[in-house]
Each structure stands twice: as C-alpha cells, then as structure tokens.
Design an enzyme around this catalytic site. Structure first.
Site, mmCIF file in Angstrom:
data_model
loop_
_atom_site.group_PDB
_atom_site.id
_atom_site.type_symbol
_atom_site.label_atom_id
_atom_site.label_comp_id
_atom_site.label_asym_id
_atom_site.label_seq_id
_atom_site.Cartn_x
_atom_site.Cartn_y
_atom_site.Cartn_z
ATOM 1 N NE ARG A 1 -71.091 85.591 48.653
ATOM 2 C CZ ARG A 1 -71.298 86.890 48.545
ATOM 3 N NH1 ARG A 1 -72.359 87.435 49.125
ATOM 4 N NH2 ARG A 1 -70.460 87.655 47.866
ATOM 5 C CE LYS B 1 -66.387 105.874 37.011
ATOM 6 N NZ LYS B 1 -67.050 106.625 38.103
ATOM 7 N N GLY C 1 -66.765 90.159 40.664
ATOM 8 C CA GLY C 1 -68.065 89.715 40.155
ATOM 9 C C GLY C 1 -68.133 89.536 38.652
ATOM 10 N N GLY D 1 -64.320 92.738 47.298
ATOM 11 C CA GLY D 1 -63.515 93.805 47.872
ATOM 12 C C GLY D 1 -62.247 93.292 48.525
#
Length: 404
Positions: A41, A198, A358, A381
């Site tokens: 980053r 999920k 990720g 996200g």
C-alpha cells in the site's frame, strides 16, 4: 462516472505550486515491534505523491493506521514507520507532523506525512467543524484510497466537500475505470464468481449481480447452500440452512433473466461433482464424489474436477469476469484444484477480469497470475459494496464536485 482527475490537473498546470492534500491508504501490517511486514500500500501511494512533487506542489499526505481511539494518541497508532519507508521510496526526507488539523507548514516541492487521521476527533463521523478545517488546509484534495471509499469520514468525504478542488488520484481513478468497464459497460458474456463461507455476507451482492450478469458462479460455503436449495444432500458441510429460500430466489432470478433474454445457459450452475473429506484438516483424505452421492458425515471442501472443467470453459468464453472469493479450501493442497482451475481459466481467458477481496488476492498470488488479471482491486469492503450496486460515498462526492 465523471470525476476530476489529479493527473489532468498536473498535466494542465492547475496543480503547479498548489497546496495538495492526499488521502492515501497506508494502513500496512506490522509485527509486534512495529516493523512493517508488507508495504504494497505504501508503494502504491508513491505515484500520486511523485505526481504532485513534480509540479512543485506543497504536499500533505495522511492515512489511518489500525483502529485508534479518537482523541487518544498512542505510540502504536503512529505513522512513524510509514514515514520512514516513504522517505526511502521517495528518496527524500518525509517529516511526520502531529496535531496538524489547525494548520500545516510545508513548502512547495516538499512533502510531509500527517499523523494518523483517525486520532482526530470527529474523523469517523465526519464532523462538520473538522471537515471545514480539513478543507481549509489545501487548494486541492486528492482522494487516492479506494479501500476507504465506502466510508464517509472527515478525510474521505468531509474534506472533499470544502476543499476548493476535489479530485481522484491515479489509484482511485484506475479503480473507477476498472469498475466501469466490468460492471457499467461490460463486454458480454459477463461472468461473476462469488464465493465464500456465508451466503448472508454476500446475499445482496448475489441478488444485485443476478440482474446484470450472464453467468453467476457460486463457490465455497455459499455453493453448499445453493446445493441444498437444489435438493442435494451436503452432509455436514458448512452452509446456512435458514437461507435456502434466499438461494432459491437467486436461482429463480437468474432463470427468469435467461428466459427473458432467450438464453437457457444463463443460470446458477450447481456443482455436479465435489471433493469431500470426513474432517476439516490439511491432511484429510480427499474423495471425489458425484454431487448426488454425498454422505451424511461428509464435508464438501471443493468443487469436483468435472464441475471445475465446465466452469473453466465458461470463463474462457466470457467477455468480462468479476471474481470475489475462492471456490474451495485452496489453502489445503488436496482441496485447491477447483480454485486453481478457475484461476488459470481466468488467466487464459481473453476477457477483461477484475478481482477483489483478501482471499481472492491470496489465490492470485499463490498461482502467480497477477499479470494475467485485468485489474486487481485494492479495496476489500469497498469492492464488495460496488458489487452490491451501492454508490460509494467517495464516488458520490467527487462526482458532485466535478459537476460544480
């Protein structure tokens, strides 16, 4: 998506000698001694900073790091290790400035790093008083941190409201271009791979994509829930039994879309074979079975070779591919074939591909296909919210500012 681009401001001379505030994503992992363990980053932030320095701008850079408590600075919250690494990468000293909200001294052609922005009171809730102060620090605000674009905070949204000019840095602009190419104006067929443990965490994504994609591939625990919805036994595999009806609804959405377009191939493909084990362990014995032959004490840990081959063929024929999540427990060698096959199919496809998340990035690195993926998204996200069809706060404010 129409936004002002920092590269254009530098090219046309508008940024020359100006005070430039760059919101970067410098939230890097560190060991117990505070040493940076992975600096991707930081390296990714360098082009925007160099761009500003080359036009003689007075450059301020900030980022969050970890999860500090507002108003309570602790040594472990400091960007000091980042300042040191930035100095090495830029080849010049990058001073670290604390207590900077009320004013920053920086000369044209110089760069300073402003201490962890999430220590400032009002940052996370985008307090108006803080936002106005941030906007007054600069002539040009540059948002270059896609990973924070889904948060309306002081240094991601508020400053963009009040700075004289608000624009997208090169990293953020690249994300906007890739997302637009993959989702807003895709080359068809558009295939999406959505996998994970999920359904509940990806349900809105699945429903949103079902209205747009030509192929919706599910994997991991999500696929197990869809197998239940198709009436198959999944043994003791990870699944969400209370969301079977939701899975059926997604299947119905894709079927209806196929009927509407007169294309029976538009569907959610249910695995025809799977790789099972009796225990969840790296040394568990892997057994390939037809999807109709799963025993009550079996755990499904991967899609089978027949299913993987079918999906690979579809991906190779796609025009655009969106990938979020491995289709099996790829960390265990015995259960990696599905994800490996999918990864190589994406690499070999002529489709434009965009990947994020990720675990997805870990799979891309494991199979060495970084250069074959069209665009690797830097935001976890934020990437998921884009797939859900949401308009990210950063995109919304930058578009509004571009419109005047």
């Amino acid at each position: 998506m129409n936004v002002i681009r920092f590269s254009d401001l530098c090219a046309n001379g508008s940024a020359k000698g100006k005070r430039v505030f760059i919101r970067a994503d410098l939230n890097v992992p560190q060991d117990d001694d505070g040493n940076i363990t992975e600096d991707t980053r930081i390296r990714a932030s360098v082009p925007a900073i160099r761009m500003a320095l080359e036009v003689g701008a007075a450059v301020m850079v900030t980022s969050h790091l970890g999860r500090p408590t507002e108003g309570e600075f602790k040594p472990e919250d400091s960007l000091a290790p980042v300042a040191e690494r930035l100095s090495e990468l830029l080849g010049c000293r990058v001073p670290l400035i604390s207590n900077w909200v009320d004013g920053v001294t920086v000369a044209p052609g110089e760069v300073v790093l402003l201490e962890n922005c999430r220590v400032n009171k009002g940052e996370k809730k985008n307090a108006p008083e803080l936002a106005r102060k941030l906007g007054a620090l600069c002539d040009i605000f540059v948002h270059d941190a896609f990973g924070t674009s889904h948060r309306a905070e002081g240094t991601t949204y508020g400053i963009a409201q009040y700075a004289p000019v608000a624009c997208a840095g090169p990293l953020l602009a690249a994300e906007i271009d890739a997302i637009t190419k993959a989702l807003a104006n895709p080359k068809r067929p558009l295939a999406a791979i959505v996998a994970g443990s999920k359904v509940s965490t990806k349900l809105t994504i699945l429903k949103s994509l079902a209205n747009n994609v030509d192929q919706l591939i599910v994997g991991g625990g999500i696929a197990n829930t869809f197998m239940l919805a198709a009436g198959l036994n999944i043994g003791k595999s990870l699944a969400e039994h209370d969301l079977v009806d939701e899975a059926k609804a997604v299947i119905a959405l894709m079927k209806a879309r196929g009927e509407q377009l007169g294309n029976a191939s538009i569907a959610v493909p249910i695995p025809t074979d799977v790789v099972t084990a009796k225990t969840f362990a790296a040394d568990a014995v892997a057994t390939v079975k037809n999807a109709t032959e799963v025993a009550d004490d079996d755990m499904i840990l991967d899609i089978g070779p027949e299913t993987a081959a079918k999906l690979a063929a579809q991906l190779k024929a796609a025009g655009t591919i969106v990938w979020n999540g491995p289709v099996g427990v790829f960390e265990f060698p015995a259960f990696e074939n599905g994800t490996k096959t999918i990864a190589h199919a994406i690499a070999e496809s002529s489709a434009f591909s965009i990947a994020g998340g990720g675990d997805t990035l870990a799979a891309i690195a494991k199979y060495g296909i970084e250069k074959q993926v069209g665009y690797i998204s830097t935001g976890g996200g934020a990437f998921l919210e884009v797939l859900e069809g949401k308009t990210l706060p950063a995109f919304e404010i930058l578009t509004k500012r571009a419109a005047g």
